[in-house]
Design a protein around this motif. Structure first.
Motif, mmCIF file in Angstrom:
data_model
loop_
_atom_site.group_PDB
_atom_site.id
_atom_site.type_symbol
_atom_site.label_atom_id
_atom_site.label_comp_id
_atom_site.label_asym_id
_atom_site.label_seq_id
_atom_site.Cartn_x
_atom_site.Cartn_y
_atom_site.Cartn_z
ATOM 1 N N ASP A 12 -8.639 70.410 91.803
ATOM 2 C CA ASP A 12 -9.839 71.236 91.709
ATOM 3 C C ASP A 12 -10.405 71.206 90.291
ATOM 4 N N ASN A 13 -11.639 71.681 90.159
ATOM 5 C CA ASN A 13 -12.234 71.788 88.828
ATOM 6 C C ASN A 13 -12.860 73.166 88.665
ATOM 7 N N VAL A 14 -13.021 73.593 87.418
ATOM 8 C CA VAL A 14 -13.628 74.885 87.118
ATOM 9 C C VAL A 14 -14.693 74.694 86.047
ATOM 10 N N LEU A 15 -15.894 75.192 86.316
ATOM 11 C CA LEU A 15 -16.945 75.268 85.312
ATOM 12 C C LEU A 15 -17.115 76.730 84.923
ATOM 13 N N TYR A 16 -17.016 77.004 83.639
ATOM 14 C CA TYR A 16 -17.235 78.353 83.118
ATOM 15 C C TYR A 16 -18.573 78.365 82.374
ATOM 16 N N ALA A 17 -19.349 79.442 82.504
ATOM 17 C CA ALA A 17 -20.567 79.585 81.706
ATOM 18 C C ALA A 17 -20.791 81.060 81.419
ATOM 19 N N CYS A 18 -21.323 81.350 80.248
ATOM 20 C CA CYS A 18 -21.591 82.731 79.863
ATOM 21 C C CYS A 18 -22.957 82.821 79.184
ATOM 22 N N GLU B 79 -25.727 84.261 76.384
ATOM 23 C CA GLU B 79 -25.941 84.851 75.067
ATOM 24 C C GLU B 79 -26.584 86.229 75.269
ATOM 25 N N TRP B 80 -26.824 86.950 74.175
ATOM 26 C CA TRP B 80 -27.357 88.305 74.266
ATOM 27 C C TRP B 80 -28.859 88.293 74.577
ATOM 28 N N LEU B 81 -29.252 88.912 75.703
ATOM 29 C CA LEU B 81 -30.655 89.055 76.116
ATOM 30 C C LEU B 81 -31.425 87.745 75.947
ATOM 31 N N SER B 82 -30.887 86.691 76.522
ATOM 32 C CA SER B 82 -31.445 85.357 76.316
ATOM 33 C C SER B 82 -31.151 84.487 77.527
ATOM 34 N N PRO B 83 -32.013 83.480 77.784
ATOM 35 C CA PRO B 83 -31.697 82.503 78.820
ATOM 36 C C PRO B 83 -30.671 81.472 78.364
ATOM 37 N N ARG B 84 -30.289 81.541 77.101
ATOM 38 C CA ARG B 84 -29.316 80.581 76.578
ATOM 39 C C ARG B 84 -27.915 80.925 77.073
ATOM 40 N N MET B 85 -27.169 79.870 77.400
ATOM 41 C CA MET B 85 -25.801 80.023 77.879
ATOM 42 C C MET B 85 -24.901 79.033 77.144
ATOM 43 N N GLN B 86 -23.616 79.162 77.368
ATOM 44 C CA GLN B 86 -22.647 78.159 76.935
ATOM 45 C C GLN B 86 -21.763 77.842 78.134
ATOM 46 N N PHE B 87 -21.387 76.573 78.291
ATOM 47 C CA PHE B 87 -20.540 76.222 79.419
ATOM 48 C C PHE B 87 -19.316 75.443 78.957
ATOM 49 N N PHE B 88 -18.320 75.414 79.854
ATOM 50 C CA PHE B 88 -17.054 74.736 79.586
ATOM 51 C C PHE B 88 -16.593 74.090 80.885
ATOM 52 N N ASP B 89 -16.220 72.819 80.815
ATOM 53 C CA ASP B 89 -15.735 72.070 81.977
ATOM 54 C C ASP B 89 -14.224 71.899 81.834
ATOM 55 N N LEU B 90 -13.466 72.457 82.756
ATOM 56 C CA LEU B 90 -12.002 72.397 82.668
ATOM 57 C C LEU B 90 -11.495 70.960 82.612
#
Length: 244
Positions: free
Chosen positions: A76-82, A84-95
């Motif tokens: 299996d794989n996991v993509l994490y994303a979160c 930023e504060w009050l923004s459309p910007r995110m950060q992601f991580f691919d396991l």
């Protein structure tokens, strides 16, 4: 300390069985997408379980209740994303990919999921707050559904729309998302099994039941605490386990 060492070793064994780099998910595998809400990217710490992943409470809870609890298999794989504060910007991580958080815009999420899905035969999406809304949009995406053609398991935790809740005291911050279109709700029921957890009433932040969800569950847990609350994650992990 012993528990942290055991969990880290378990994660390492899972990762060692995966191909390096941008590995495609194998036949019969599941792609998990875990989405953290507004401002959750602001923390500076790194996960004790997944090297390079931000120490986000939602990620920590997923890792404890699902990743290292027998529900995520080596293929299996996991993509994490979160967010930023009050923004459309995110950060992601691919396991199975980059071993660091990568900046992105929320509009790039659908393409990211499709590009990393490989041959996955099931898609599990979990999101809290603003990311619960984004999880709904992802599961309702015509592009994603047409591209992947797989069953979708969706768990939303007190979803709040980023369209109608951009400042804390707006009415949209205290209700379930109302900007989801009729077509999107229809697509949510095409191949999706949807569990919606919510808390009401709320003085500042909170959601509510969603008529289109297959299961709605009220919990006596406030909006912020729901991110890593044991009662909430017991429900989420049980739902995921039943639908894998």
């Amino acid at each position: 300390m012993k528990k942290n060492v055991f969990v880290a070793a378990l994660f390492a064994s899972l990762l060692a069985l995966c191909s390096p780099g941008f590995a495609s998910v194998k036949d019969g595998s599941t792609l998990f997408v875990v989405l953290g809400g507004n401002g959750t990217c602001r923390r500076d710490g790194i996960s004790a379980v997944v090297p390079g992943l931000k120490d986000v409470k939602l990620f920590d809870a997923f890792n404890a209740w699902i990743l290292t609890n027998g529900l995520v298999q080596p293929e299996d794989n996991v993509l994490y994303a979160c967010y930023e504060w009050l923004s459309p910007r995110m950060q992601f991580f691919d396991l199975h990919g980059e071993q660091s958080m990568i900046p992105m815009d929320e509009t790039e999420l659908d393409e990211l999921v499709v590009s990393r899905a490989g041959n996955a035969t099931k898609l599990v999406i979990i999101g809290h707050s603003h990311a619960g809304w984004r999880a709904m949009k992802l599961a309702a995406s015509e592009y994603v559904l047409n591209s992947l053609q797989v069953p979708v398991v969706l768990a939303t935790m007190d979803p709040v729309s980023r369209v109608t809740c951009q400042r804390l005291r707006e009415p949209g911050c205290r209700q379930a998302p109302r900007d989801i279109t009729v077509d999107e709700f229809d697509r949510l029921n095409t191949r999706t099994t949807w569990f919606n957890i919510y808390h009401t009433p709320a003085a500042f932040l909170g959601s509510g039941p969603m008529a289109a969800a297959h299961y709605n569950q009220w919990v006596p847990v406030n909006h912020v605490s729901m991110e890593n609350n044991r009662r909430t994650w017991r429900l989420v992990s049980g739902f995921v386990a039943r639908n894998l």
